[in-house]
Design an enzyme around this catalytic site. Structure first.
Site, PDB file in Angstrom:
ATOM      1  CG  ASN A 141      47.112  43.090  49.181  1.00  0.00           C
ATOM      2  OD1 ASN A 141      47.243  42.716  50.355  1.00  0.00           O
ATOM      3  ND2 ASN A 141      45.981  42.930  48.505  1.00  0.00           N
TER       4      ASN A 141
ATOM      5  CE  LYS B  88      45.752  39.693  46.994  1.00  0.00           C
ATOM      6  NZ  LYS B  88      44.900  39.208  45.915  1.00  0.00           N
TER       7      LYS B  88
ATOM      8  CG  HIS C 216      41.574  43.593  48.221  1.00  0.00           C
ATOM      9  ND1 HIS C 216      41.077  42.375  47.806  1.00  0.00           N
ATOM     10  CD2 HIS C 216      42.703  43.804  47.514  1.00  0.00           C
ATOM     11  CE1 HIS C 216      41.891  41.884  46.880  1.00  0.00           C
ATOM     12  NE2 HIS C 216      42.886  42.735  46.690  1.00  0.00           N
TER      13      HIS C 216
ATOM     14  CD  GLU D  61      41.762  38.801  47.688  1.00  0.00           C
ATOM     15  OE1 GLU D  61      42.449  39.035  48.693  1.00  0.00           O
ATOM     16  OE2 GLU D  61      42.254  38.591  46.563  1.00  0.00           O
TER      17      GLU D  61
ATOM     18  CD  GLU E 261      43.663  45.477  43.564  1.00  0.00           C
ATOM     19  OE1 GLU E 261      44.873  45.228  43.442  1.00  0.00           O
ATOM     20  OE2 GLU E 261      42.978  45.028  44.493  1.00  0.00           O
TER      21      GLU E 261
ATOM     22  N   GLY F 297      44.826  37.653  40.899  1.00  0.00           N
ATOM     23  CA  GLY F 297      45.313  36.308  41.201  1.00  0.00           C
ATOM     24  C   GLY F 297      45.055  35.300  40.102  1.00  0.00           C
TER      25      GLY F 297
ATOM     26  CB  SER G 133      47.415  39.274  36.821  1.00  0.00           C
ATOM     27  OG  SER G 133      46.604  38.295  37.455  1.00  0.00           O
TER      28      SER G 133
HETATM   29  P1  PGA Z   1      47.445  39.898  42.242  1.00  0.00           P
HETATM   30  O1  PGA Z   1      46.568  40.646  43.369  1.00  0.00           O
HETATM   31  O2  PGA Z   1      48.581  40.831  41.883  1.00  0.00           O
HETATM   32  O3  PGA Z   1      47.918  38.636  42.888  1.00  0.00           O
HETATM   33  O4  PGA Z   1      46.537  39.674  41.083  1.00  0.00           O
HETATM   34  C1  PGA Z   1      46.370  42.039  43.370  1.00  0.00           C
HETATM   35  C2  PGA Z   1      45.529  42.421  44.551  1.00  0.00           C
HETATM   36  O5  PGA Z   1      44.584  41.696  44.890  1.00  0.00           O
HETATM   37  O6  PGA Z   1      45.769  43.474  45.185  1.00  0.00           O
END
Ligand code: PGA
Length: 257
Positions: free
Chosen positions: A12, A14, A99, A101, A171, A177, A213
């Protein structure tokens, strides 16, 4: 005994990437994926402007591609939105929906995520439905309640045949992140809970990805868990070596090994 399912690792990106840098990343991923065991599937979800680039560089490779969100509508006066069939025009086969976000910064409700999932399925794409709790919710002992409602809202709108076509990504918001992944045991516990919901819906073999992560160092232990069928990878998907190392970790625990 839990059933062995094929592994799926999806990047992903982003809101990252630029035309020039993407070329090297996509080419490296396409090349590296060619050496993975057959039952490891790899995908990347890129920003919409780069769909054509992903198509040009990944077509004919083992890597599939897709988008990170879609509109709840198929077409119309919805300025700024991208409809699922538009992604199909560029060979996409995946679409992330819900997601955290999007849920947090764009106030997407569980109901809206369910409608988007339907649009994605209608377009013939595979939705990757994201669920996850905040730290506050986890500390209040509400993890299962929160992810249960998020998943149920989607499943309620689908037949069991449609449900069998989705992918679910667990998640935890506190792990995204932050560098602080859930432990394999914490993740497996939630995955087992989600699996039971999917079994009850008649869709026991839905791929359940873990995200938050995931790194080369922790991927294999996560992927060894019986109900973790792969990963949704944010930050580490922007570095070809890290992303491919995570894909290899999926290969190391895959059925054909
Ligand atoms: P990350 O994000 O691996 O940077 O923690 C995962 C995601 O938001 O899909």
């Amino acid at each position: 005994m839990s059933k062995q399912r094929a592994k799926l690792v999806v990047g992903n990106w982003k809101m990252h990437g630029r035309l020039a840098g993407n070329t090297a990343l996509l080419q490296a991923v396409a090349q590296g994926a060619g050496a993975l065991p057959d039952d490891v599937r790899v995908g990347v979800c890129v920003p919409c402007p780069y769909l054509a680039q992903a198509q040009a560089l990944l077509d004919g490779s083992r890597v599939v591609w897709g988008v990170q969100d879609v509109s709840a509508y198929t077409e119309g006066a919805y300025t700024g939105e991208v409809a699922a069939p538009m992604a199909v025009d560029f060979g996409a086969s995946l679409a992330i929906v819900g997601h955290s976000e999007r849920r947090a910064y764009h106030r997407e409700s569980a109901e809206l995520v369910a409608v988007k999932t339907q649009r994605v399925l209608e377009a013939g794409l595979t939705p990757i439905v994201c669920v996850g709790e905040t730290l506050e919710e986890r500390e209040a002992g509400k993890t299962e309640q929160v992810v249960g409602v998020q998943l149920d809202e989607v499943l309620a709108k689908l037949s069991s045949e449609e449900a069998a076509r989705i992918v679910v990504a667990y998640e935890p918001v506190w792990a995204i992140g932050t560098g602080k992944s859930a432990t394999a045991q914490q993740a497996q516990q939630v995955h087992a809970f989600l699996r039971a919901r999917l079994v009850a819906k008649g869709a026991p073999d839905v791929a359940l990805l873990y995200g938050g992560s995931v790194k080369p160092e922790n991927a294999e232990e996560l992927f060894r868990q019986p109900d973790i069928d792969g990963g949704l990878i944010g930050g580490a998907s922007l570095k070809d070596q890290d992303f491919l190392a995570i894909c290899k970790a999926a290969g190391a625990v895959s059925v054909t090994q």
